[in-house]
Scaffold this active site. Structure first.
Site, short mmCIF file in Angstrom:
data_model
loop_
_atom_site.label_atom_id
_atom_site.label_comp_id
_atom_site.label_asym_id
_atom_site.label_seq_id
_atom_site.Cartn_x
_atom_site.Cartn_y
_atom_site.Cartn_z
N LYS A 45 -1.79 -10.22 14.05
CA LYS A 45 -0.56 -10.37 13.08
C LYS A 45 0.53 -9.10 13.54
O LYS A 45 -0.23 -7.96 13.49
CB LYS A 45 -1.00 -10.49 11.78
CG LYS A 45 0.39 -10.36 10.80
CD LYS A 45 -0.09 -9.92 9.33
CE LYS A 45 0.73 -8.96 8.67
NZ LYS A 45 1.51 -9.01 7.85
N LYS A 94 3.42 -3.27 10.47
CA LYS A 94 3.88 -1.90 10.62
C LYS A 94 2.50 -1.21 10.73
O LYS A 94 2.50 -0.07 11.42
CB LYS A 94 4.56 -1.42 9.14
CG LYS A 94 6.02 -1.76 9.54
CD LYS A 94 6.61 -1.76 8.04
CE LYS A 94 7.27 -2.87 7.40
NZ LYS A 94 6.93 -3.28 6.06
N LYS A 144 -6.42 -3.21 2.75
CA LYS A 144 -5.65 -2.00 2.77
C LYS A 144 -6.67 -0.96 2.60
O LYS A 144 -6.54 0.15 3.18
CB LYS A 144 -4.49 -1.82 1.71
CG LYS A 144 -3.39 -2.66 2.18
CD LYS A 144 -2.16 -2.55 1.06
CE LYS A 144 -0.90 -3.46 1.62
NZ LYS A 144 -0.14 -3.22 0.53
P1 ADP Z 1 3.85 -5.21 7.34
O1 ADP Z 1 2.70 -5.98 7.54
O2 ADP Z 1 4.42 -4.80 8.51
O3 ADP Z 1 3.75 -3.95 6.39
P2 ADP Z 1 5.00 -6.23 5.12
O4 ADP Z 1 3.80 -6.54 4.32
O5 ADP Z 1 5.93 -5.20 4.55
O6 ADP Z 1 4.98 -6.30 6.54
O7 ADP Z 1 5.67 -7.59 4.81
C1 ADP Z 1 7.08 -8.01 4.55
C2 ADP Z 1 7.27 -9.33 4.59
O8 ADP Z 1 7.50 -9.98 6.00
C3 ADP Z 1 6.43 -10.30 3.99
O9 ADP Z 1 7.00 -11.51 3.33
C4 ADP Z 1 5.50 -10.70 5.24
O10 ADP Z 1 4.52 -11.95 5.00
C5 ADP Z 1 6.41 -10.79 6.30
N1 ADP Z 1 5.78 -10.62 7.31
C6 ADP Z 1 5.29 -9.41 7.81
N2 ADP Z 1 4.49 -9.11 9.08
C7 ADP Z 1 4.69 -10.78 9.44
C8 ADP Z 1 4.33 -11.22 10.48
N3 ADP Z 1 3.58 -10.74 11.67
N4 ADP Z 1 4.33 -12.75 10.52
C9 ADP Z 1 4.98 -13.56 9.50
N5 ADP Z 1 5.49 -12.77 8.53
C10 ADP Z 1 5.35 -11.39 8.27
#
Ligand code: ADP
Ligand code: TRP
Length: 326
Positions: free
Chosen positions: A195, A198, A116
């Site tokens: 991956k 957001k 981050k």
């Molecule tokens: P982002 O990366 O979009 O900010 P978050 O960190 O808020 O997503 O993740 C929320 C949940 O969704 C977590 O449990 C995270 O592991 C899961 N998650 C987010 N992106 C993925 C992905 N591309 N594949 C699988 N799980 C994901």
């Protein structure tokens, strides 16, 4: 403390933007399936979101959206305790008690903090100590089972280390939780093959408009093979997304079209859009209904908060006694 043997499932999601397919398959669906198997707790991690969202109006709007999204996607508030993290302030006090036994080195090793900061997010104390707050979320309700995507695995391991250390030092207060990570959906790829996240602007949203969702499906990156060429489904992002929705028969059919050739990526992308749009259709309908009833959504969250608070209070009292505050 630590007496029950039933599964206790807990997971949270930050209201830091629109929810996407990675969130749905990596965390929401596994968590919603687990709600059948034990006591489930799901929450909106708005304290955590403060590490990246600085506009109060946006935080409020995102939190409301996440609540609607979860309820629309099948969260059953009778089975699952659904709440806003900030309605259970006990977790912040517990964070302090856990911080006391958290070695700096444990946090310094966390990838998420480094990633981050590398992306330009301010390196605040909150961002650094974020895994301790997450440990408090998990330990406060004595969770056994934490469904998350692979990127959160390290944080659950940190939680285990902290809980083990606390228990050794002060007596058995916490149950030791396990992460649950489904291999087949551990990392859902985004439009660019990285991956889906957001923060990479490479998402397909669960509740995006029809036009935008179609356009995003058409933008999924592929190699440059021509229409007639045989193609390898196992390395294709379009296929990787399609198989999340497809039945076995549909998946095998697309695999064989890829391998035979004469089937273009444009066709596969259209199929991806169709299957995805149909899959979320009932959820969109439910979401529209919920939008008309903000009082209901608020009452679910309030009821969830009082149930989660009662559990967190018990754990916090035990932890306060254990360390000598009482
Ligand atoms: P982002 O990366 O979009 O900010 P978050 O960190 O808020 O997503 O993740 C929320 C949940 O969704 C977590 O449990 C995270 O592991 C899961 N998650 C987010 N992106 C993925 C992905 N591309 N594949 C699988 N799980 C994901
Ligand atoms: N850190 C998680 C994420 O960014 C969200 C979260 C906060 C969480 N507390 C949690 C997930 C407790 C599982 C359990 O996705």
């Amino acid at each position: 403390m630590k007496t029950e043997t039933k599964l206790r499932i807990l997971s949270g999601i930050q209201p830091s933007g629109k929810l996407h397919l990675g969130n749905y398959f990596g965390m929401m669906r596994p968590a919603l399936e687990l709600q059948e198997q034990g006591d489930a707790y799901l929450f909106i991690a708005n304290y955590h979101a403060l590490t990246t969202v600085s506009d109060p109006a946006i935080l409020r709007a995102n939190s409301h959206d996440v609540a609607l999204d979860f309820l629309a996607c099948g969260l059953d508030p009778k089975r699952t305790v659904f709440f806003r993290q900030s309605d259970v302030p006990e977790v912040t006090e517990l964070t302090w008690l856990l911080s006391v036994v958290t070695p700096m080195g444990l946090l310094e090793r966390c990838h998420s903090y480094k990633d981050k900061v590398a992306k330009g997010i301010a390196a605040s104390h909150a961002l650094f100590s974020y895994p301790v707050l997450m440990a408090a979320d998990i330990l406060a309700v004595q969770s056994t089972t934490v469904p998350v995507g692979r990127d959160q695995k390290q944080h659950v391991e940190v939680t285990r280390d902290i809980a083990i250390k606390f228990n050794l030092q002060f007596g058995e207060v916490f149950r030791i939780p396990e992460p649950v990570i489904r291999d087949e959906v551990a990392v859902v790829p985004g439009l660019d093959g990285q991956k889906m996240s957001k923060s990479y602007s490479n998402t397909i949203e669960i509740f995006g408009s029809e036009k935008e969702t179609r356009a995003r499906c058409m933008r999924v990156v592929t190699d440059s093979k021509g229409l007639q060429d045989p193609k390898d489904p196992s390395t294709c992002n379009v296929f990787a997304l399609y198989r999340l929705f497809a039945s076995d028969v549909e998946r095998q059919e697309m695999e064989s079209r890829y391998r035979t050739g004469g089937y273009g990526y444009g066709d596969a992308k259209k199929k991806l859009f169709e299957i995805l749009w149909a899959y979320f259709e009932p959820f969109r309908r439910r979401r529209k209904e919920l939008e008309q009833d903000p009082g209901y959504v608020e009452s679910v969250l309030r009821d969830g908060a009082s149930r989660a608070r009662a559990e967190a209070r018990k754990t916090l009292d035990a932890a306060r006694r254990a360390v000598g505050l009482e």
